[in-house]
Structure formats: C-alpha cells, structure tokens
Design a protein around this motif. Sequence first.
Motif, PDB file in Angstrom:
ATOM      1  N   THR A 241       0.845  -1.195   0.000  1.00 16.05           N
ATOM      2  CA  THR A 241       0.000   0.000   0.000  1.00 16.05           C
ATOM      3  C   THR A 241       0.879   1.242   0.000  1.00 16.05           C
ATOM      4  OG1 THR A 241      -1.749  -1.134   1.226  1.00 16.05           O
ATOM      5  CG2 THR A 241      -1.809   1.270   1.205  1.00 16.05           C
ATOM      6  N   VAL A 242       0.616   2.133  -0.939  1.00 20.67           N
ATOM      7  CA  VAL A 242       1.355   3.393  -1.049  1.00 20.67           C
ATOM      8  C   VAL A 242       0.406   4.540  -0.730  1.00 20.67           C
ATOM      9  CG1 VAL A 242       2.694   4.906  -2.569  1.00 20.67           C
ATOM     10  CG2 VAL A 242       2.839   2.407  -2.846  1.00 20.67           C
ATOM     11  N   ARG A 243       0.777   5.344   0.255  1.00 20.77           N
ATOM     12  CA  ARG A 243      -0.018   6.527   0.590  1.00 20.77           C
ATOM     13  C   ARG A 243       0.466   7.687  -0.274  1.00 20.77           C
ATOM     14  NH1 ARG A 243      -3.564   7.331   4.345  1.00 20.77           N
ATOM     15  NH2 ARG A 243      -3.004   5.353   5.358  1.00 20.77           N
ATOM     16  N   LEU A 244      -0.482   8.358  -0.951  1.00 20.63           N
ATOM     17  CA  LEU A 244      -0.148   9.449  -1.856  1.00 20.63           C
ATOM     18  C   LEU A 244      -0.324  10.808  -1.180  1.00 20.63           C
ATOM     19  CD1 LEU A 244      -1.860   8.053  -5.088  1.00 20.63           C
ATOM     20  CD2 LEU A 244       0.528   7.792  -4.369  1.00 20.63           C
ATOM     21  N   SER A 245       0.341  11.809  -1.738  1.00 22.30           N
ATOM     22  CA  SER A 245       0.353  13.136  -1.120  1.00 22.30           C
ATOM     23  C   SER A 245      -1.004  13.824  -1.123  1.00 22.30           C
ATOM     24  CB  SER A 245       1.378  14.023  -1.843  1.00 22.30           C
ATOM     25  OG  SER A 245       1.086  14.112  -3.232  1.00 22.30           O
ATOM     26  N   ASN A 246      -1.927  13.379  -1.992  1.00 26.47           N
ATOM     27  CA  ASN A 246      -3.261  13.981  -2.020  1.00 26.47           C
ATOM     28  C   ASN A 246      -4.256  13.253  -1.117  1.00 26.47           C
ATOM     29  OD1 ASN A 246      -3.607  11.631  -3.477  1.00 26.47           O
ATOM     30  ND2 ASN A 246      -4.873  12.573  -5.082  1.00 26.47           N
ATOM     31  N   GLY A 247      -3.766  12.289  -0.320  1.00 24.82           N
ATOM     32  CA  GLY A 247      -4.633  11.538   0.582  1.00 24.82           C
ATOM     33  C   GLY A 247      -5.159  10.246   0.010  1.00 24.82           C
ATOM     34  N   ALA A 248      -4.918   9.986  -1.277  1.00 20.95           N
ATOM     35  CA  ALA A 248      -5.389   8.745  -1.902  1.00 20.95           C
ATOM     36  C   ALA A 248      -4.433   7.592  -1.572  1.00 20.95           C
ATOM     37  CB  ALA A 248      -5.504   8.930  -3.414  1.00 20.95           C
ATOM     38  N   LEU A 249      -4.902   6.377  -1.847  1.00 20.00           N
ATOM     39  CA  LEU A 249      -4.097   5.174  -1.633  1.00 20.00           C
ATOM     40  C   LEU A 249      -3.884   4.442  -2.956  1.00 20.00           C
ATOM     41  CD1 LEU A 249      -5.627   3.580   1.604  1.00 20.00           C
ATOM     42  CD2 LEU A 249      -3.527   4.925   1.413  1.00 20.00           C
ATOM     43  N   ALA A 250      -2.686   3.880  -3.101  1.00 20.53           N
ATOM     44  CA  ALA A 250      -2.391   2.977  -4.210  1.00 20.53           C
ATOM     45  C   ALA A 250      -2.097   1.612  -3.604  1.00 20.53           C
ATOM     46  CB  ALA A 250      -1.203   3.475  -5.017  1.00 20.53           C
ATOM     47  N   HIS A 251      -2.712   0.570  -4.153  1.00 23.48           N
ATOM     48  CA  HIS A 251      -2.590  -0.768  -3.573  1.00 23.48           C
ATOM     49  C   HIS A 251      -2.161  -1.745  -4.659  1.00 23.48           C
ATOM     50  CE1 HIS A 251      -4.147  -4.698  -2.053  1.00 23.48           C
ATOM     51  NE2 HIS A 251      -3.617  -4.232  -0.939  1.00 23.48           N
ATOM     52  N   CYS A 252      -1.155  -2.573  -4.351  1.00 15.08           N
ATOM     53  CA  CYS A 252      -0.659  -3.567  -5.309  1.00 15.08           C
ATOM     54  C   CYS A 252      -0.651  -4.949  -4.658  1.00 15.08           C
ATOM     55  CB  CYS A 252       0.754  -3.226  -5.769  1.00 15.08           C
ATOM     56  SG  CYS A 252       0.949  -1.598  -6.526  1.00 15.08           S
ATOM     57  N   HIS A 253      -1.278  -5.906  -5.314  1.00 14.15           N
ATOM     58  CA  HIS A 253      -1.270  -7.296  -4.857  1.00 14.15           C
ATOM     59  C   HIS A 253      -0.396  -8.091  -5.811  1.00 14.15           C
ATOM     60  CE1 HIS A 253      -3.668 -11.337  -4.545  1.00 14.15           C
ATOM     61  NE2 HIS A 253      -2.485 -11.415  -3.977  1.00 14.15           N
ATOM     62  N   VAL A 254       0.682  -8.683  -5.294  1.00 11.65           N
ATOM     63  CA  VAL A 254       1.564  -9.521  -6.107  1.00 11.65           C
ATOM     64  C   VAL A 254       1.651 -10.898  -5.469  1.00 11.65           C
ATOM     65  CG1 VAL A 254       2.910  -7.659  -7.130  1.00 11.65           C
ATOM     66  CG2 VAL A 254       3.553  -8.519  -4.887  1.00 11.65           C
ATOM     67  N   ASN A 255       1.709 -11.934  -6.335  1.00 10.10           N
ATOM     68  CA  ASN A 255       1.540 -13.292  -5.812  1.00 10.10           C
ATOM     69  C   ASN A 255       2.134 -14.283  -6.812  1.00 10.10           C
ATOM     70  OD1 ASN A 255       0.580 -15.765  -4.907  1.00 10.10           O
ATOM     71  ND2 ASN A 255      -1.465 -15.006  -4.443  1.00 10.10           N
ATOM     72  N   TRP A 256       3.017 -15.161  -6.318  1.00  8.61           N
ATOM     73  CA  TRP A 256       3.573 -16.229  -7.149  1.00  8.61           C
ATOM     74  C   TRP A 256       2.761 -17.525  -7.082  1.00  8.61           C
ATOM     75  CZ3 TRP A 256       9.099 -15.497  -4.815  1.00  8.61           C
ATOM     76  CH2 TRP A 256       9.841 -14.604  -5.598  1.00  8.61           C
ATOM     77  N   LEU A 257       1.769 -17.590  -6.207  1.00  8.83           N
ATOM     78  CA  LEU A 257       1.133 -18.867  -5.887  1.00  8.83           C
ATOM     79  C   LEU A 257      -0.266 -19.019  -6.449  1.00  8.83           C
ATOM     80  CD1 LEU A 257       2.218 -19.113  -2.126  1.00  8.83           C
ATOM     81  CD2 LEU A 257       3.491 -19.807  -4.176  1.00  8.83           C
ATOM     82  N   SER A 258      -0.730 -18.067  -7.220  1.00  9.87           N
ATOM     83  CA  SER A 258      -2.088 -18.123  -7.746  1.00  9.87           C
ATOM     84  C   SER A 258      -2.179 -19.088  -8.931  1.00  9.87           C
ATOM     85  CB  SER A 258      -2.545 -16.731  -8.195  1.00  9.87           C
ATOM     86  OG  SER A 258      -3.761 -16.816  -8.917  1.00  9.87           O
ATOM     87  N   PRO A 259      -3.172 -19.993  -8.946  1.00  9.58           N
ATOM     88  CA  PRO A 259      -3.323 -20.901 -10.088  1.00  9.58           C
ATOM     89  C   PRO A 259      -3.812 -20.196 -11.343  1.00  9.58           C
ATOM     90  CG  PRO A 259      -5.148 -21.168  -8.578  1.00  9.58           C
ATOM     91  CD  PRO A 259      -4.185 -20.243  -7.899  1.00  9.58           C
ATOM     92  N   THR A 260      -4.326 -18.979 -11.192  1.00 17.24           N
ATOM     93  CA  THR A 260      -4.788 -18.206 -12.346  1.00 17.24           C
ATOM     94  C   THR A 260      -3.941 -16.955 -12.493  1.00 17.24           C
ATOM     95  OG1 THR A 260      -6.427 -17.023 -11.000  1.00 17.24           O
ATOM     96  CG2 THR A 260      -7.165 -19.019 -12.134  1.00 17.24           C
ATOM     97  N   LYS A 261      -3.816 -16.518 -13.716  1.00 13.73           N
ATOM     98  CA  LYS A 261      -3.041 -15.306 -14.012  1.00 13.73           C
ATOM     99  C   LYS A 261      -3.986 -14.123 -14.138  1.00 13.73           C
ATOM    100  CE  LYS A 261       0.397 -13.524 -17.308  1.00 13.73           C
ATOM    101  NZ  LYS A 261       1.216 -13.857 -18.500  1.00 13.73           N
ATOM    102  N   VAL A 262      -3.721 -13.062 -13.389  1.00 14.35           N
ATOM    103  CA  VAL A 262      -4.545 -11.850 -13.424  1.00 14.35           C
ATOM    104  C   VAL A 262      -3.622 -10.649 -13.581  1.00 14.35           C
ATOM    105  CG1 VAL A 262      -6.223 -10.417 -12.204  1.00 14.35           C
ATOM    106  CG2 VAL A 262      -6.278 -12.914 -11.932  1.00 14.35           C
TER     107      VAL A 262
END
Length: 386
Positions: A241-262
């Motif tokens: 989770t990245v907090r931005l200077s305007n109060g918004a949030l950026a969220h990144c989900h990374v995963n090597w174990l998922s059986p599906t690619k997204v």
Amino acid sequence: MTSEPQDDHWQAANQAPGGHVPAPDEPPRPVPERPVGLAVVGAGYWGPKLVRNAQQTRALRLHWLCDLDEAKARAVLGEYSTVEATASYRRVLADERVGAVAVATPAGAHYALVRAALEAGKHVLVEKPITTSAAEAEELVDLAERRGLVLMCDHTFCYTPAVRRIRELVHGGEIGDVQFFDSVRINLGLVQPDVDVLWDLAPHDLSILDFVLPPGVEPVGVSVQGADPIGAGRACVAYLTVRLSNGALAHCHVNWLSPTKVRTTLIGGSRRTLVWDDLNPQARLAVHDRGVDLTPPDQLTDEIRHRALISYRVGEMVAPALVEQEALRNVMAEFAAAITEGRAPLTDGRAGVRVLQLLEAASLSLELGGVTVPVGAAVRAGAEAR
C-alpha cells in the motif's frame, strides 16, 4: 539472462573508460541521417527481445551482442547475422561505432555495467530495476547528467498503448482527481532464487504508478504485508500500500502462488474510473462514468441538509480504441529519439530511482512487520549506516 559478471572481461569493463509524450496514434518519428550505433549486453531471456526490436528500429543500428557465453550470443544472432558476438565488454565499449548500450543482465550486474558505459561516453538503456539500490541509481543518474548522456529505464509497460492512454486521461484531467489506484499481478511461479515477490513483480506496477500519476501527486509512505506459506525463504505473496500526497491510496497485490493469471489495474477518479485488463485483447481499457458524488459545502441548502449528501453516479462505459503495438518496439524508438533529440526519455534514470525508493521502503516495511515507512527513509537509513 546471464549470470552475474565474474570473468576478466567484465571486471575490466568496470574499469573502462522528462520528455516528449507521443500519442498512441502519433505518426512514426523521422529517422536520423545516421542511426545510433547500439550494443546489447546479455543474451538471456530479455536480451534476444532487445536484439529483435533493435534490428526492426530504423533509428538504431545493432553492432554487437555481448554475453559471458559467446556461443549463446552467436546462437541468438543466427548463422547469417551481420551483428558481431563477443564476451568482451571492453571491446564493445572501445568500438567508436557504438553510441549506446542496452543492458539486459541480472540486476546485480547493472551498476558496474552501466557505470562503465557512461564513463566510456555511451548512452544507456537498462532493464528494470536500474540497480539494486536507490543510492547506486542516483550515482548513475548524476554521472549521466554531468556527461550529457541519456540514461533510460526499460519500464516496458509504460510504453504499451493502454498505459500511454491512461496517462493521457489522468494528466488531461478527464478522470478528475485521483482517488485510488488498485492493481493485481498474480500468477503461478516462477519463484525466484534471489529476490522476493515484491522485487520480482511489483516494479511493473510501481513504474506504471510513477508514470501515470498527475503532476503534484507523489508517494509519501509505503506499508507491506507479506507471507511465505511454502517455506521458500522469501515472501511469495504480498500486499503493498502506497499513501499518496493527495490523501489517496495505491494498492498492489503480487503473488507467485495463484493458479490463475490476473493482470488488472483500476484507477478511480472523482469524475471517471479506468479499468485496465491486460489479458483482455478485445477491451484492454474501459472508462466508466460511474462513481460517488459529494455535494460541495458551498452548495448546501436547508433542503439538501436534510438529505444524504452523497449521491451515486451511474453512466456509460466506453472502451477506447487502441492500436496494438509491441511495447518494446516503442521503448527502442523512444531511446533512439531521446538520444537524437538531446532530451530526457519518458522513463529516465530518475524514474528508476523513484521506483527503487518505493521498493526499498517496501522491503523495510516488510522487515518491520508492516509499519508505514516514509518514502526515502530506507535510503537515509542506509546512508547513516555507512
């Protein structure tokens, strides 16, 4: 990719001597009278792709493919190629025909190879991440600027038609103020032997975030939760989770174990929301006129005060037409154009530094159990330790 350089050739090499934003439908740039002479370093996974795209870019002329395993380089080039193969980086840098070098080796070798090229007066394109530390990356940026050379990061996704259009829509104000950024990059494997899932997958999303954020909005803090459920010795699943200077949030989900690619990214704005699905060639990008409206305080009346101040907007979805282009071809064209036009490339060395600062803050947060780490704090902590 090749292994980290160890032989005498590579050790000797270590001792050797913001920009134009093209629209997705912009016509090809004019070809310079003299193409930029290029050498590609690394004949592993990414190097052959650079070779192919360089040979198809009229503004570049490929002279060398350099790799510790010269036989591998020759196999990549083929029997009838006019490009020369070598294991000697010193030989490449001594060639006056070579004005630029593209580095596609393991990240641990980047600093030495890029520094040697810059000191030899060569422009450099380097695969992500630019180095393994923000401090080293800043050294390279300063060196390139002092010598008037182009230092460009191969943040490939930033050169896809979809991401370029996203940047246009965000910077042009069409989506309004950025309220959230949410990305998912998951698949099954490959578990890397030397880095965790953050350093393997998150650089893509963080480079996109850096590329599309509007002027005046920047990351200020990073927090990470990660897990290693298979006992690999490093995080295989992570939520950043990245907090931005305007109060918004950026969220990144990374995963090597998922059986599906997204591969999806959502960017919510006060006017519109963008949805990018990189695995959907029929409609990679969708613009939704749907969202939440809040009545401004200066427009409140006594009647409105007795009703809910929030309303929901349900409008149309538009899928902009995008011309399918190979992103790496656009990378090579931008590299050549930045050199011939004497300007900074879209993803210059400073973009690489900013991505590394986020990754270092993410690693520190993971080590500290998920606390929010100010951007740049990991760099300062490392400098104090030294």
